[in-house]
Write a protein that holds these residues in place. Structure first.
Motif, short mmCIF file in Angstrom:
data_model
loop_
_atom_site.label_atom_id
_atom_site.label_comp_id
_atom_site.label_asym_id
_atom_site.label_seq_id
_atom_site.Cartn_x
_atom_site.Cartn_y
_atom_site.Cartn_z
N THR A 41 0.85 -1.22 0.12
CA THR A 41 0.05 0.05 -0.06
C THR A 41 0.87 1.27 0.01
OG1 THR A 41 -1.84 1.04 1.12
CG2 THR A 41 -0.13 0.10 2.45
N SER A 44 1.07 7.84 2.89
CA SER A 44 0.56 9.32 2.71
C SER A 44 1.67 10.34 2.12
CB SER A 44 -0.09 9.78 3.85
OG SER A 44 -0.31 11.22 3.85
N ASP A 174 -7.49 3.08 4.31
CA ASP A 174 -8.01 4.00 5.25
C ASP A 174 -8.40 5.50 4.55
OD1 ASP A 174 -5.48 4.76 5.48
OD2 ASP A 174 -5.17 4.60 7.69
N GLU A 175 -7.32 5.69 3.59
CA GLU A 175 -7.18 6.87 2.88
C GLU A 175 -6.78 8.12 3.84
OE1 GLU A 175 -8.11 7.13 -0.41
OE2 GLU A 175 -8.33 5.18 -0.57
N THR A 176 -6.12 7.78 4.84
CA THR A 176 -5.53 8.61 5.65
C THR A 176 -4.14 8.61 5.88
OG1 THR A 176 -7.53 8.94 6.96
CG2 THR A 176 -5.49 9.70 8.01
N PHE A 179 -2.97 4.65 1.04
CA PHE A 179 -3.76 4.53 -0.13
C PHE A 179 -3.25 3.30 -0.95
CE2 PHE A 179 -2.93 8.57 1.96
CZ PHE A 179 -4.10 9.35 1.82
N GLU A 180 -4.34 3.05 -2.05
CA GLU A 180 -3.92 2.32 -3.42
C GLU A 180 -3.58 0.88 -2.91
OE1 GLU A 180 -1.38 4.39 -6.01
OE2 GLU A 180 -2.67 6.20 -5.69
#
Length: 553
Positions: A41, A44, A174-176, A179-180
């Motif tokens: 993943t 950020s 969690d997109e915090t 990501f991806e």
């Protein structure tokens, strides 16, 4: 250990490490080309550590992770510490990617309904208990242990754990923090990184390189059944071609970085060059002769031991190369008190007499050339007669006065026949450094060429050097070819094990082909060596044959 007064750089305490855990979730790829896949993943872009890098899920170990052991299943051989780490990895993989390594009492793994019912922001173990789930820590195995490099401003002490991806679950970032999420074959991730499309940090890269050797998830888990990590590493960094370069303990430059920059300073250039000496300590310089090749690697290392207050001892002046000898003489400020040759081979001793003459032309007393004369078994190109013979355990001492007081540098002579009958090594007593000549090299094994070379003597000399290292606390070996070696006794043990393993192959070849020629035996015993090197390998094979026949009842 070297004296702190001889270190090139002031002591700097590395930042303390923080405990963390990461988990590699594995699965077997469906369809072609198949093989092992791992879940990665992207961090950020504003993360405080490795922003924008593709990583495995994980994070810091919380105090609560050690307090919920009762909520987790464990293997009988799983220690409390490993259980805590596994719980942390399970929690982090859920918080970051929504993957839940937990099972119901009937053995069913958690499913989408369980995951939807559990809040990622609240304590995991208690929520799992409320749904009748137990954390599946018994399915999490220790792959490796990394301690972050000493130079980093944020450092973590991290077990890299592995577990099989639960069927029926899908990663949702969690997109915090993450990501991806992406499933990727280790070799593909490495190729994408090399192409500049998939940024990863050093431990991730090296872990994928090791993981790429496994064909399936089960093969990885089988390799970890003994609860021991496949490797443990705290990397070190230097510069190469002007760029930062990092290395693990098994990499050739690691020992040199440990000697020159023990606290992790990224200031040591690892580029091989012959134009100027490379300081290793305040009292040790290395100047590599411009004679690179198959047998010499980057070239023959000449060493200067000493300082302006004591004068210098030159070890292995190398071939009679005028420019190399001039650089060696200038690096010593012309004050060479003694010249020592570890042995008489043509890339080590021919420069001794011209260097001596250079010193006398400058108006100084002729430094004596010391060593052992070449034996009658030596080849013609290795003829050598020193001004004075050195005795085993003899001490060569430099003394001087400096503002901080008296300075002494003492070299102890150690006779180590094997590579050559007149080979010797030198121990720098005050700094516990071993100059190994050609007996121990970095990056290759030395050739033992009968009749001047003798394998029985070579192995006995390894034992002698190991005893010296044990008695004096030697950690570093300075070879005539290659970088400084660290873990001196470990390096000697690995070298001896390699030699004995090769000898076992030679014996097997002799037994399988009792009427075979030396060429036949080389093909069998050195099948892992490129054929272009077989003529050289044949010399060491003959040395093994001599020893085998000597030991035969």
């Amino acid at each position: 250990m070297p004296r702190t007064t001889q270190q090139l750089h002031p002591h700097r305490e590395p930042v303390a490490t923080r405990p963390a855990a990461t988990v590699l979730l594995l699965r077997d790829a469906q369809g072609e080309p198949g093989g092992l896949e791992v879940l990665m993943t992207r961090r950020s872009a504003t993360a405080s550590f490795a922003p924008g890098a593709y990583v495995f899920p994980g994070g810091g170990i919380d105090a609560l992770d050690a307090q919920v052991h009762a909520a987790a299943d464990r293997r009988p051989t799983q220690s409390d510490q490993h259980l805590t780490q596994a719980i942390a990895a399970i929690r982090e993989s859920f918080e970051e990617l929504g993957i839940l390594l937990a099972r119901h009492a009937d053995g069913r793994m958690a499913d989408a309904r369980d995951i939807a019912a559990i809040d990622r922001q609240q304590p995991l173990a208690a929520q799992c208990g409320a749904r009748g789930l137990r954390l599946a820590a018994d399915s999490v195995y220790l792959l490796a242990h990394w301690t972050a490099d000493r130079d980093l401003p944020r450092r973590f002490d991290v077990p890299f754990l592995v577990a099989r991806m639960p069927e029926g679950q899908e990663p949702v970032a969690d997109e915090t923090e993450q990501f991806e999420p992406v499933w990727v074959r280790p070799a593909d991730a490495l190729a994408r990184h090399a192409a500049g499309q998939f940024f990863m940090i050093f431990p991730t890269i090296r872990t994928l390189q090791r993981l790429a050797l496994f064909a399936s998830a089960q093969a990885v888990l089988d390799a970890l059944a003994d609860e021991k990590p496949l490797w443990v590493s705290c990397p070190r960094a230097g510069t190469l071609a002007g760029q930062e370069a990092r290395y693990m303990e098994g990499d050739a430059p690691f020992g040199e970085l440990a000697l020159v920059c023990p606290d992790g300073q990224i200031v040591h250039a690892l580029d091989w060059q012959t134009d100027r000496p490379v300081p290793l300590l305040r009292n040790v310089q290395r100047l590599t002769a411009p004679n690179p090749g198959v047998m010499t690697g980057p070239g023959t290392n000449s060493y200067l031991v000493g300082d302006p207050a004591t004068g210098y001892i030159a070890i292995d002046p190398g071939p009679a190369d005028a420019e190399h000898l001039d650089r060696l003489w200038r690096a010593a400020g012309g004050d060479i008190r003694t010249i020592v040759c570890t042995h008489s081979h043509p890339d080590h001793s021919p420069g001794a007499a011209p260097l001596q003459a250079m010193c006398t032309r400058a108006g100084r007393s002729a430094p004596p050339i010391l060593g052992l004369p070449s034996a009658p078994t030596a080849r013609a190109a290795s003829a050598f007669t020193p001004d004075r013979l050195l005795q085993n355990n003899e001490l060569l001492t430099l003394e001087g006065q400096a503002p901080e007081g008296k300075i002494t540098h003492t070299l102890q002579v150690i006779h180590t026949p094997g590579h050559a009958a007149n080979h010797l090594c030198l121990l720098l007593v005050e700094d516990a450094l071993l100059f190994s000549g050609d007996h121990i090299l970095n990056g290759s094994t030395t050739v033992v060429d009968p009749p001047d070379g003798n394998m029985a003597d070579y192995l006995d000399s390894l034992d002698k050097l190991d005893a010296v290292c044990a008695a004096h606390g030697v950690e570093f070996i300075l070879p005539a070819h290659g970088y400084v070696l660290g873990d001196a006794r470990g390096a000697i043990a690995r070298l001896k094990a390699h030699r004995l393993a090769r000898e076992a192959k030679v014996l097997a070849a002799m037994q399988a082909l009792p009427q075979g020629s030396v060429d036949d035996w080389v093909q069998h015993a050195y099948g892992d060596v490129p054929p272009r090197m077989w003529p050289v390998a044949q010399r060491s094979l003959l040395a093994h044959v001599e020893r085998i026949r000597m030991l035969a009842p």
